[in-house]
Scaffold this active site. Structure first.
Site, PDB file in Angstrom:
ATOM      1  N   ASN A  33       0.830  -1.203   0.000  1.00  0.00           N
ATOM      2  CA  ASN A  33       0.000   0.000   0.000  1.00  0.00           C
ATOM      3  C   ASN A  33       0.868   1.258   0.000  1.00  0.00           C
ATOM      4  O   ASN A  33       0.512   2.267  -0.624  1.00  0.00           O
ATOM      5  CB  ASN A  33      -0.944  -0.007   1.192  1.00  0.00           C
ATOM      6  CG  ASN A  33      -2.071  -1.007   1.013  1.00  0.00           C
ATOM      7  OD1 ASN A  33      -2.784  -0.987   0.020  1.00  0.00           O
ATOM      8  ND2 ASN A  33      -2.220  -1.907   1.972  1.00  0.00           N
ATOM      9  N   HIS A 114      -0.348  -1.518  14.892  1.00  0.00           N
ATOM     10  CA  HIS A 114      -0.269  -1.071  16.284  1.00  0.00           C
ATOM     11  C   HIS A 114      -1.420  -0.105  16.508  1.00  0.00           C
ATOM     12  O   HIS A 114      -1.596   0.848  15.743  1.00  0.00           O
ATOM     13  CB  HIS A 114       1.070  -0.379  16.556  1.00  0.00           C
ATOM     14  CG  HIS A 114       1.157   0.257  17.918  1.00  0.00           C
ATOM     15  ND1 HIS A 114       1.444  -0.465  19.052  1.00  0.00           N
ATOM     16  CD2 HIS A 114       0.965   1.539  18.328  1.00  0.00           C
ATOM     17  CE1 HIS A 114       1.452   0.347  20.109  1.00  0.00           C
ATOM     18  NE2 HIS A 114       1.150   1.569  19.686  1.00  0.00           N
ATOM     19  N   ILE A 115      -2.200  -0.351  17.542  1.00  0.00           N
ATOM     20  CA  ILE A 115      -3.334   0.519  17.852  1.00  0.00           C
ATOM     21  C   ILE A 115      -2.825   1.801  18.497  1.00  0.00           C
ATOM     22  O   ILE A 115      -2.116   1.762  19.509  1.00  0.00           O
ATOM     23  CB  ILE A 115      -4.318  -0.201  18.790  1.00  0.00           C
ATOM     24  CG1 ILE A 115      -4.904  -1.426  18.092  1.00  0.00           C
ATOM     25  CG2 ILE A 115      -5.425   0.747  19.228  1.00  0.00           C
ATOM     26  CD1 ILE A 115      -5.724  -2.318  19.005  1.00  0.00           C
ATOM     27  N   HIS A 135      -8.482  -0.232   6.362  1.00  0.00           N
ATOM     28  CA  HIS A 135      -8.918  -1.445   7.061  1.00  0.00           C
ATOM     29  C   HIS A 135      -9.693  -2.333   6.095  1.00  0.00           C
ATOM     30  O   HIS A 135     -10.616  -1.856   5.417  1.00  0.00           O
ATOM     31  CB  HIS A 135      -9.801  -1.090   8.258  1.00  0.00           C
ATOM     32  CG  HIS A 135     -10.230  -2.277   9.055  1.00  0.00           C
ATOM     33  ND1 HIS A 135      -9.327  -3.124   9.676  1.00  0.00           N
ATOM     34  CD2 HIS A 135     -11.461  -2.795   9.326  1.00  0.00           C
ATOM     35  CE1 HIS A 135      -9.979  -4.089  10.295  1.00  0.00           C
ATOM     36  NE2 HIS A 135     -11.277  -3.921  10.084  1.00  0.00           N
TER      37      HIS A 135
END
Length: 222
Positions: A33, A114-115, A135
């Site tokens: 991406n 990673h949040i 997402h």
């Protein structure tokens, strides 16, 4: 350590005209991406790529494109703090400082595993930095990791007939920020999860470019 890294990043910042919007990309893996963004024509420029995995091939993609990179990993924080909560808070605070040292207008999470907690989101928000994420699911569906696998499993059980991809604004609630781009993807009988992933990745590359462009154009109209 973090203050030294921040100082180094400040000294190495690219000299970009003030009218050019600055994009920082967060990655964790192969960077397909990221490559789509590097290849795109956008109303902005990728000025830095940051990875939380040292071996991420996306770092090589960035280097090949002449984009500076850095590495910021959570593991060392876990050895210095008593709890995971404290470690993550400290990590995210330093992450925000590292990002802000590059003075980006937009942060794009492109396969970033990673949040981001409020320790990262609040400082960036206060500086007016937009944060978006890709997402592989429709809004409100399969939040968090393994979304493609979970959607495929649900299809096998007759629970759903389609899944999708979204680019959304990042907020504290995982994958619950306002959608910017939504693409529906049909689920096909007899298709393996690997085949579904391959189809979705192609759509992801287009969606992340479109979402990034839309946010940058929106900023120009402010």
């Amino acid at each position: 350590m973090a203050s030294y890294m921040i100082a180094s990043l400040l000294s190495s910042k690219n000299s970009t005209p003030a009218t050019t919007q600055r994009i920082l990309v967060l990655i964790s893996g192969s960077g397909t991406n990221l490559q789509a963004l590097l290849d795109a024509t956008l109303p902005g420029r990728i000025i830095h790529v940051l990875s939380n995995r040292k071996s991420a091939f996306g770092l090589t993609r960035a280097a090949n494109a002449g984009v500076p990179t850095s590495y910021h990993n959570l593991l060392s924080y876990k050895s210095r703090y008593a709890t995971d909560t404290e470690a993550r808070a400290a990590y995210d605070a330093d992450l925000a400082a590292l990002i802000l040292a590059q003075a980006p207008d937009l942060v794009v999470c492109a396969g970033w595993m990673h949040i981001l907690s409020e320790a990262a989101l609040q400082p960036l928000g206060e500086k007016g930095v937009d944060i978006i994420n890709l997402h592989p699911a429709l809004p409100g569906c399969f939040d968090g990791k393994d979304a493609i696998q979970r959607a495929w499993n649900a299809f096998q059980q007759g629970e759903i007939k389609e899944t999708g991809i979204m680019v959304h604004h990042v907020i504290g609630a995982v994958d619950r920020g306002e959608p910017i781009v939504v693409r529906k993807v049909d689920l096909r009988e007899g298709e393996s999860v690997e085949e579904l992933e391959a189809r979705m990745h192609v759509i992801e590359h287009d969606a992340i470019v479109e979402g990034t462009r839309m946010v940058l154009e929106g900023r120009l109209r402010r």
